[in-house]
Design a protein around this motif. Structure first.
Motif, PDB file in Angstrom:
ATOM      1  N   LEU A  81       0.829  -1.207   0.000  1.00  0.00           N
ATOM      2  CA  LEU A  81       0.000   0.000   0.000  1.00  0.00           C
ATOM      3  C   LEU A  81       0.864   1.257   0.000  1.00  0.00           C
ATOM      4  O   LEU A  81       0.473   2.291  -0.541  1.00  0.00           O
ATOM      5  CB  LEU A  81      -0.916   0.002   1.222  1.00  0.00           C
ATOM      6  CG  LEU A  81      -2.012  -1.056   1.210  1.00  0.00           C
ATOM      7  CD1 LEU A  81      -2.885  -0.912   2.427  1.00  0.00           C
ATOM      8  CD2 LEU A  81      -2.855  -0.915  -0.043  1.00  0.00           C
ATOM      9  N   PRO A 113       3.043   2.675  -3.832  1.00  0.00           N
ATOM     10  CA  PRO A 113       2.725   3.636  -4.912  1.00  0.00           C
ATOM     11  C   PRO A 113       2.927   5.089  -4.524  1.00  0.00           C
ATOM     12  O   PRO A 113       2.582   5.976  -5.310  1.00  0.00           O
ATOM     13  CB  PRO A 113       1.242   3.366  -5.212  1.00  0.00           C
ATOM     14  CG  PRO A 113       0.844   2.226  -4.371  1.00  0.00           C
ATOM     15  CD  PRO A 113       1.820   2.082  -3.300  1.00  0.00           C
ATOM     16  N   MET A 114       3.476   5.347  -3.351  1.00  0.00           N
ATOM     17  CA  MET A 114       3.733   6.751  -2.985  1.00  0.00           C
ATOM     18  C   MET A 114       4.605   7.401  -4.052  1.00  0.00           C
ATOM     19  O   MET A 114       5.525   6.779  -4.563  1.00  0.00           O
ATOM     20  CB  MET A 114       4.467   6.824  -1.648  1.00  0.00           C
ATOM     21  CG  MET A 114       3.619   6.441  -0.475  1.00  0.00           C
ATOM     22  SD  MET A 114       2.315   7.599  -0.195  1.00  0.00           S
ATOM     23  CE  MET A 114       3.264   9.006   0.286  1.00  0.00           C
ATOM     24  N   PRO A 115       4.311   8.613  -4.383  1.00  0.00           N
ATOM     25  CA  PRO A 115       5.084   9.246  -5.467  1.00  0.00           C
ATOM     26  C   PRO A 115       6.492   9.619  -5.018  1.00  0.00           C
ATOM     27  O   PRO A 115       6.706  10.610  -4.344  1.00  0.00           O
ATOM     28  CB  PRO A 115       4.266  10.498  -5.792  1.00  0.00           C
ATOM     29  CG  PRO A 115       3.502  10.768  -4.548  1.00  0.00           C
ATOM     30  CD  PRO A 115       3.288   9.489  -3.846  1.00  0.00           C
ATOM     31  N   VAL A 116       7.430   8.737  -5.360  1.00  0.00           N
ATOM     32  CA  VAL A 116       8.831   9.041  -5.056  1.00  0.00           C
ATOM     33  C   VAL A 116       9.650   9.129  -6.329  1.00  0.00           C
ATOM     34  O   VAL A 116      10.864   9.263  -6.281  1.00  0.00           O
ATOM     35  CB  VAL A 116       9.455   7.988  -4.121  1.00  0.00           C
ATOM     36  CG1 VAL A 116       8.911   8.128  -2.727  1.00  0.00           C
ATOM     37  CG2 VAL A 116       9.205   6.589  -4.644  1.00  0.00           C
TER      38      VAL A 116
END
Lengths: 178, 298
Positions: A34, A37-40
């Motif tokens: 979960l 998918p953080m925008p890095v």
């Protein structure tokens, strides 16, 4: 608490404890999925996180990563990514099955060997994903995304394995303590 | 908890993987058959997760901002170094300019140089080409109280255009440097040799009468010469081009074919005699000569 007197409450607690311990690998994997998918600025991190986790737990603690858990994680991965639905699930399940079958050999090897075998797993998963995508869409898909995903998974594996080894060790200590 | 016999459990655990693999295939086919279903499930999950991601974005954004700031600071250092270098270079140029200025001052003092006054000029709009007595001329619109007078030099923003030949109450005519009747004393800038630029009615005037031994060079700059007191020295005219037939011509700097506005400079020069003065005396002198001849004939 005196020894040799199993109290019912303790038994319930222990059962809860065991349940939590059994669910911990799946839960941590789901949490990682979960968060992936953080925008890095990295593409395709979800699949690159799922495969190392499933592989690690299948090799070192298959009881904590049963096929239904792998199936659920695969579904979650498919829902989080935009690839063909079900392809990630199948890939994770097959990886899990092969890793469980080979675990008698793998669990006794050094980290480097395990990592090298994982490289093969990542490549095979990328190839399978490519074939499935091609079959489902009935056209030749581009090769680069699969290669990127495999490279990311191979690069993530040491980091993930480091964290999971610590977790695994803590679980073992907790089991052997009482 | 349901108690199952151990063989049944084993069988179940053995069976679960193939069954689940089959289920994965089923999911794949389902996703292929009903793409809307998978899409809806994805959107539902994203709806649930978006607030969590949004909350987690804040610290992540802070970290990213810090990284960017650090990168900018590094770049700042580099830029500072570059600017310092630039500054050093410019300071050297500044010193060179000051030295040159001092040198020029010194030379001027030694020459007792009197600087020329900046010439006054009018700007006039070009209203018509050609016409009149000359093949290559311009008509300028000038105001009612204009200060335009004959002999003024017309320049555009690049170089010499021609000379004012006729002045009316509200207009003036400029004879272009390309006209056949135009003769302009020029200097070849490289060799400082004098020559005459002769109009041909073509786009490029010819160069004539250069001193022997100094051939005009291709690409040499040509400026006006103050000889004959018709033009001030040093107005840019053009560059030398050798034609295919082997004659030196001048490619003018001024764009005579697309003139909109010209500047008319008054240098206060009187080298050109008023045409009427020349025209009137000639017959008088001729009559006198014939009379003298008649007187001398018998």
């Amino acid at each position: 608490m005196k020894k040799g007197r199993p109290a019912p409450r303790t038994g319930l607690l222990r059962q809860l404890d065991a349940l939590a311990r059994a669910m911990l690998p799946t839960a941590t994997t789901a949490l990682l999925l979960l968060l992936a998918p953080m925008p890095v600025g990295l593409p395709g991190t979800v699949a690159a996180v799922a495969l190392p986790c499933v592989y690690f737990w299948s090799v070192f603690r298959p009881s904590a990563m049963p096929p239904p858990a792998a199936f659920g994680l695969g579904l979650l991965q498919d829902l989080l990514t935009a690839g063909p639905f079900g392809a990630g699930t199948l890939t994770l399940l097959l990886a899990h099955g092969v890793a469980v079958r080979w675990r008698g050999f793998l669990a006794r090897q050094s980290f480097l060997i395990v990592w090298l075998v994982f490289c093969g797993f990542a490549a095979a998963a990328a190839g399978l994903g490519w074939v499935l995508q091609g079959l489902l869409a009935w056209q030749v898909p581009p090769v680069a995304p699969g290669l990127t995903g495999a490279g990311l998974a191979i690069g993530f594996y040491p980091l993930i394995a480091l964290g999971l080894t610590g977790l695994h060790g803590a679980m073992r200590r907790a089991e052997s303590a009482p | 908890m349901i108690r199952l016999s151990i063989p049944l459990r084993l069988a179940l655990s053995r069976l679960s993987l193939p069954v689940l693999i089959a289920a994965a295939f089923g999911a794949m086919l389902l996703g292929k058959a009903d793409t809307l279903l998978a899409e809806r499930a994805r959107v539902a999950l994203a709806d649930v997760l978006t607030p969590i991601w949004a909350a987690l974005r804040e610290p992540l954004g802070a970290v990213q901002g810090a990284v960017q700031e650090a990168r900018q600071l590094l770049a700042l250092r580099e830029e500072n170094a570059r600017l310092r270098e630039d500054n050093e270079r410019l300071r050297r140029w500044h010193a060179a300019a000051l030295a040159l200025e001092a040198e020029v001052d010194m030379l001027r003092r030694q020459l007792a140089f009197v600087p020329e006054a900046a010439p006054a000029f009018h700007t006039a709009r070009v209203v018509a080409d050609g016409g009149g007595t000359y093949a290559r001329a311009l008509l300028l619109a000038a105001g009612p109280h204009h200060g335009v007078r004959k002999g003024q030099v017309a320049l555009d923003e690049r170089g010499l255009v021609g000379r004012v030949t006729e002045v009316g109450a509200r207009s003036a005519r400029v004879l272009l440097a390309t006209d056949m009747n135009m003769r302009i004393p020029v200097t070849l800038e490289g060799s400082r040799a004098r020559a005459i630029m002769v109009g041909t009615n073509g786009a490029r005037p010819r160069l004539q009468h250069w001193p022997e031994g100094t051939l005009p060079e291709e690409g040499e700059r040509v400026v006006t010469s103050a000889e004959a007191n018709a033009f001030p020295s040093g107005l840019p005219v053009g560059v030398v081009r050798w034609s295919a037939s082997g004659a030196p011509e001048i490619e003018l700097f001024a764009r005579l074919d697309r003139l909109d506005v010209v500047r008319l400079f008054d240098y206060g020069l009187s080298g050109i005699l008023p045409p009427e003065a020349v025209a009137r005396r000639e017959p008088v002198r001729a009559v006198g000569a014939t009379a003298a001849a008649r007187r001398a004939a018998p």
